[in-house]
Design a protein around this motif. Structure first.
Motif, short mmCIF file in Angstrom:
data_model
loop_
_atom_site.label_atom_id
_atom_site.label_comp_id
_atom_site.label_asym_id
_atom_site.label_seq_id
_atom_site.Cartn_x
_atom_site.Cartn_y
_atom_site.Cartn_z
N SER A 69 0.86 -1.26 0.18
CA SER A 69 0.01 -0.01 -0.09
C SER A 69 1.02 1.33 0.16
CB SER A 69 -1.01 0.01 1.29
OG SER A 69 -0.06 -0.28 2.22
N PHE A 70 2.28 0.97 0.30
CA PHE A 70 3.16 2.20 0.61
C PHE A 70 3.44 2.63 -1.02
CE2 PHE A 70 4.22 0.40 4.67
CZ PHE A 70 3.49 1.35 5.28
N ILE A 71 3.30 1.63 -1.93
CA ILE A 71 3.78 1.93 -3.15
C ILE A 71 2.63 2.57 -4.12
CG2 ILE A 71 4.88 0.86 -5.43
CD1 ILE A 71 5.74 -1.64 -3.66
N GLN A 72 2.84 3.82 -4.20
CA GLN A 72 1.76 4.94 -4.74
C GLN A 72 2.32 6.33 -4.99
OE1 GLN A 72 -1.28 5.89 -2.14
NE2 GLN A 72 0.10 6.00 -0.47
N ILE A 73 1.44 6.61 -6.19
CA ILE A 73 1.95 7.96 -6.66
C ILE A 73 0.68 8.99 -6.30
CG2 ILE A 73 2.53 9.67 -8.41
CD1 ILE A 73 4.23 7.04 -9.53
N GLY A 74 0.91 9.71 -5.51
CA GLY A 74 -0.17 10.79 -5.17
C GLY A 74 -1.25 10.24 -4.86
N GLY A 75 -1.77 9.24 -4.12
CA GLY A 75 -2.80 8.31 -3.61
C GLY A 75 -3.31 7.26 -4.55
N VAL A 76 -2.41 7.29 -5.89
CA VAL A 76 -2.87 6.28 -6.79
C VAL A 76 -2.18 4.92 -6.58
CG1 VAL A 76 -3.30 5.67 -9.17
CG2 VAL A 76 -3.61 8.10 -8.47
N PRO A 77 -2.52 3.95 -6.31
CA PRO A 77 -2.00 2.66 -5.70
C PRO A 77 -1.09 2.38 -7.18
CG PRO A 77 -4.25 2.07 -5.61
CD PRO A 77 -4.14 3.62 -5.99
N LEU A 78 0.01 1.86 -6.88
CA LEU A 78 0.71 1.27 -8.01
C LEU A 78 0.47 -0.45 -8.04
CD1 LEU A 78 4.00 3.36 -8.71
CD2 LEU A 78 1.84 3.46 -9.79
N VAL A 79 0.33 -0.76 -7.02
CA VAL A 79 0.09 -2.24 -7.11
C VAL A 79 -1.28 -2.69 -6.61
CG1 VAL A 79 0.63 -4.53 -5.65
CG2 VAL A 79 2.32 -2.77 -6.15
N HIS A 80 -2.02 -3.16 -7.74
CA HIS A 80 -3.69 -3.64 -7.74
C HIS A 80 -3.76 -4.89 -8.21
CE1 HIS A 80 -4.00 -2.11 -11.87
NE2 HIS A 80 -3.24 -1.13 -11.37
N ALA A 81 -5.06 -5.11 -8.13
CA ALA A 81 -5.24 -6.79 -8.69
C ALA A 81 -5.23 -6.88 -10.16
CB ALA A 81 -6.95 -6.91 -8.36
N GLY A 82 -5.13 -5.67 -10.78
CA GLY A 82 -4.79 -5.84 -12.25
C GLY A 82 -3.20 -5.59 -12.60
N ASP A 83 -2.33 -5.81 -11.76
CA ASP A 83 -0.82 -5.74 -12.14
C ASP A 83 -0.05 -6.47 -11.17
OD1 ASP A 83 -0.60 -3.96 -10.14
OD2 ASP A 83 0.26 -2.36 -11.25
N ASP A 84 -0.46 -6.86 -9.98
CA ASP A 84 0.21 -7.51 -9.01
C ASP A 84 0.83 -8.83 -9.43
OD1 ASP A 84 -2.07 -9.26 -8.65
OD2 ASP A 84 -2.16 -9.14 -6.62
N ALA A 85 1.68 -9.58 -8.24
CA ALA A 85 2.16 -10.89 -8.65
C ALA A 85 1.32 -12.11 -9.07
CB ALA A 85 2.99 -11.29 -7.36
N ARG A 86 0.08 -11.97 -8.49
CA ARG A 86 -0.85 -13.04 -9.06
C ARG A 86 -1.20 -12.96 -10.21
NH1 ARG A 86 -6.48 -13.67 -8.31
NH2 ARG A 86 -7.19 -15.59 -7.92
N PHE A 87 -1.25 -11.54 -10.76
CA PHE A 87 -2.03 -11.22 -11.90
C PHE A 87 -0.85 -11.88 -13.14
CE2 PHE A 87 -2.52 -8.73 -15.72
CZ PHE A 87 -3.86 -8.66 -15.98
N GLY A 88 0.50 -11.63 -12.60
CA GLY A 88 1.47 -11.90 -13.48
C GLY A 88 1.53 -13.60 -13.79
N LEU A 89 1.27 -14.28 -12.69
CA LEU A 89 1.20 -15.62 -12.65
C LEU A 89 0.14 -16.18 -13.24
CD1 LEU A 89 2.60 -18.18 -11.17
CD2 LEU A 89 0.96 -18.08 -9.61
N LEU A 90 -1.11 -15.60 -13.23
CA LEU A 90 -2.44 -16.09 -14.10
C LEU A 90 -2.75 -15.49 -15.12
CD1 LEU A 90 -4.73 -16.60 -10.95
CD2 LEU A 90 -3.20 -18.20 -12.07
N ALA A 91 -1.90 -14.34 -15.56
CA ALA A 91 -2.54 -13.57 -16.68
C ALA A 91 -3.85 -13.22 -16.63
CB ALA A 91 -2.03 -14.12 -17.98
N GLY A 92 -4.37 -12.81 -15.33
CA GLY A 92 -5.75 -12.36 -15.19
C GLY A 92 -6.04 -12.17 -13.62
N THR A 93 -7.24 -11.93 -13.27
CA THR A 93 -7.48 -11.67 -11.87
C THR A 93 -8.19 -13.10 -11.42
OG1 THR A 93 -9.45 -10.86 -12.53
CG2 THR A 93 -7.68 -9.34 -11.80
N PHE A 94 -8.21 -13.98 -12.30
CA PHE A 94 -8.64 -15.28 -11.67
C PHE A 94 -8.28 -16.46 -12.44
CE2 PHE A 94 -11.59 -13.93 -14.91
CZ PHE A 94 -11.74 -14.78 -15.89
N VAL A 95 -8.39 -17.73 -12.19
CA VAL A 95 -7.90 -18.73 -12.77
C VAL A 95 -8.85 -18.96 -14.11
CG1 VAL A 95 -7.10 -21.17 -12.77
CG2 VAL A 95 -6.93 -19.86 -10.84
#
Lengths: 368, 259
Positions: free
Chosen positions: B192-218
């Motif tokens: 949650s600290f990784i953000q620019i001006g209150g906009v989070p850079l790590v969210h469900a659409g680009d986090d580690a799980r997204f990288g693994l699954l190429a999506g937000t679900f299996v």
């Protein structure tokens, strides 16, 4: 007629007793005590007649248990069969290793050559090793084919994102990690601890500076290394997998080996936080507003564990080892050891105090 | 008669061009049999007598490698009949069971994978208990640990491919962990600290799980991604590391024994 009923009720009370001692706390305590007894008495326990009797007893207990329908239902699930095999294989190979260690340790004490001695005595790989490999390969192929013929690979209903099975289990080899989820948040149980297990395994040869026991079975010459590894491998890995596979049912509730997996069993009890114990129970006041102040006692406790742990270990237990290893190796070793011990510590705290988090900064997802 | 035929073959030009040594009956030709064969030369020529006892090695490393080969062969056969697409995947697997008379490939592949994991754990246990990770074999132990992790990842990626409930939810449980990766998972500490001006850079659409699954679900992307990892990427990496592992056994003095 009456005696048949009496016998049946005796069987039921034995089953109940076993169901009770298979609960997480007694299960792990018995496992730790069992491992300690095994390591203390390995020379006697591994003697072929004793080991054969113990092995036969285990097989017998397993076979008799199969008469119970709830037990058999779970044991005979196609994907659980390899876990039963693993259970007996680990037991057998522990015996094989410690039998040879017992022989070697006796030889070392009496000044006779080791079982593996005579290293100048070399044989050619062709034919001696190549043929062993060929025979092993043929046997393995035969066994695998028999297994494949007898047991169909399971295929459940088509994947459906809207219907979650209960329990939803990870693949069996990760069930030890899933069991850790009971005690730790995912960032620890699923990411940090597995990472540290891998790093710790890689680090073993670089932190173990004991020059003895290189290339032969022994226990006496490296008791600390072997005992630590076995706690990790046998208890925290293999036994937790067995526990997660056979004794965790719907809602990840505990079920004894002879219990029916009841979907409607009430969920676990409410846990307490360390900050509640400290501020409310001990200090007798309300929780501080700011979360850092609220969690300060937990942070201090955890910090002290990792900061004071290594020097304490050095002064109390490992003076000689420290001299052998030096500062950096010893620090790495003791930090890894403390992380490993965090698991049983957290378990005991859960069983005794229902403790949920030591440090619970839920605002940052930083919960230990 | 048969013996004469055998001799005729072994003395001919074709045999001689493949095996450039005589029948391995004496020390020299037996050494040559190992040295002049690209596969066998991963072995040393001579080895400790105590090292090849089955009670010492349990043959678990060898069996792990053999099971890897079983997985490759049965896996290639399965690839002929399997399409990693959500619409077909499940029914291709179902068809394998329904239409192939006496078909065993899926069974061999699945049970072989389970057996491989057990074998590699027992191999690690044996290497530890004989202290075989000690100098000069430290590096090879590390390579072995990586191979152990890759074996489990191979099995994990393959677990999804039948695309049944067991597969999908096991991978869901497993991949949910990635969401909690510190710093790079949405529900991980520090993210949650990784953000620019209150906009989070790590969210469900680009986090580690997204990288693994190429999506937000299996879903379909995860299926394709796991298929490629399972059939191409991890096996290639494992093959390379296996070569290193075997080569180093030989270079580090063969099967371990008392110094």
């Amino acid at each position: 007629m009456y005696s048949v009923l009496a016998a049946a009720s005796a069987v039921e009370s034995i089953k109940d007793a076993i169901n009770t001692i298979c609960q997480p706390a007694p299960f792990l305590i018995i496992a730790v005590v069992g491992l300690a007894l095994f390591l203390a008495g390995y020379r006697t326990i591994t003697r072929p007649p004793v080991a054969a009797a113990l092995g036969a007893l285990a097989v017998l207990a397993f076979l008799v248990s199969c008469l119970d329908s709830d037990f058999f239902l779970i044991i005979s699930k196609a994907d659980n069969v390899p876990i039963v095999m693993m259970m007996f294989a680990v037991g057998f190979f522990l015996w094989l290793a410690f039998r040879q260690a017992a022989v070697n340790d006796h030889a070392i004490e009496t000044g006779r050559p080791l079982f593996e001695a005579g290293s100048d005595d070399k044989v050619l790989v062709w034919p001696d090793l190549v043929y062993i490999e060929l025979i092993a390969l043929v046997l393995c192929t035969a066994l695998l084919n028999v297994w494949a013929i007898l047991l169909k690979a399971p295929l459940e209903q088509p994947a459906d994102p809207s219907t979650a099975p209960n329990p939803a289990k990870a693949p069996w080899y990760f069930l030890g990690l899933q069991e850790m989820l009971v005690y730790f948040d995912p960032w620890l149980a699923g990411v940090v601890l597995p990472g540290l297990i891998i790093l710790g395994l890689i680090a073993i040869p670089y932190i173990d500076k004991n020059p003895r026991g290189n290339g032969y079975y022994t226990f006496k010459e490296r008791p600390f290394a072997i005992a630590t590894f076995l706690v990790g491998f046998v208890i925290l890995w293999v036994l937790l997998i067995i526990f997660g596979t056979f004794l965790r049912g719907p809602n990840w509730n505990f079920f004894g080996p002879y219990e029916f997996w009841d979907m409607h069993r009430p969920a676990a009890l409410v846990n307490t936080e360390f900050h509640d114990l400290f501020w409310i129970n001990l200090m007798g006041r309300a929780l501080p507003e700011h979360y850092l102040l609220r969690e300060l006692p937990g942070i201090v406790l955890l910090g002290a564990y990792f900061a004071l742990g290594p020097p304490l270990l050095r002064l109390v237990f490992f003076r000689k080892m420290y001299r052998q290893m030096g500062f950096i190796r010893f620090s790495v070793m003791s930090i890894l050891l403390l992380v490993m011990l965090l698991m049983p510590i957290k378990m005991v705290l859960r069983w005794t105090l229902n403790l949920h988090y030591i440090v619970g900064i839920t605002e940052w997802f930083f919960n230990v | 008669m048969l013996a004469r035929f055998g001799n005729w073959v072994r003395e001919g030009q074709v045999w001689g061009s493949i095996f450039r040594h005589g029948v391995p009956r004496d020390r020299r030709t037996r050494a040559m049999a190992i040295l002049s064969n690209v596969f066998l030369h991963l072995h040393p020529v001579a080895i400790r007598k105590s090292g090849i006892r089955l009670s010492f090695t349990w043959c678990m490393g060898g069996l792990t490698f053999f099971l890897f080969l079983v997985e490759v062969v049965t896996g290639v056969l399965l690839m002929f009949y399997y399409r990693p697409v959500v619409e077909y995947a499940y029914f291709d697997i179902q068809g394998l069971g329904a239409h192939v008379t006496l078909g065993l490939m899926r069974e061999l592949h699945r049970w072989g994978a389970h057996a491989m994991i057990i074998a590699i754990w027992l191999h690690m246990l044996r290497v530890f208990l004989t202290g075989s990770y000690k100098p000069p074999r430290e590096f090879n132990w590390s390579v072995g640990v990586i191979l152990l992790v890759l074996t489990m990842l191979l099995s994990f990626t393959g677990y999804l491919l039948p695309w049944d409930q067991l597969a999908m939810w096991a991978i869901t449980v497993g991949s949910n962990m990635a969401r909690a990766t510190p710093g790079v998972g949405t529900e991980g500490p520090m993210s949650s600290f990784i953000q620019i001006g209150g906009v989070p850079l790590v969210h469900a659409g680009d986090d580690a799980r997204f990288g693994l699954l190429a999506g937000t679900f299996v879903g379909p992307n995860a299926l394709l991604r796991f298929y490629v990892l399972h059939c191409v990427f991890i096996p290639v990496v494992v093959t390379v590391l296996l070569a290193v592992h075997f080569w180093r056994i030989r270079k580090d003095g063969g099967i371990s024994g008392p110094l």
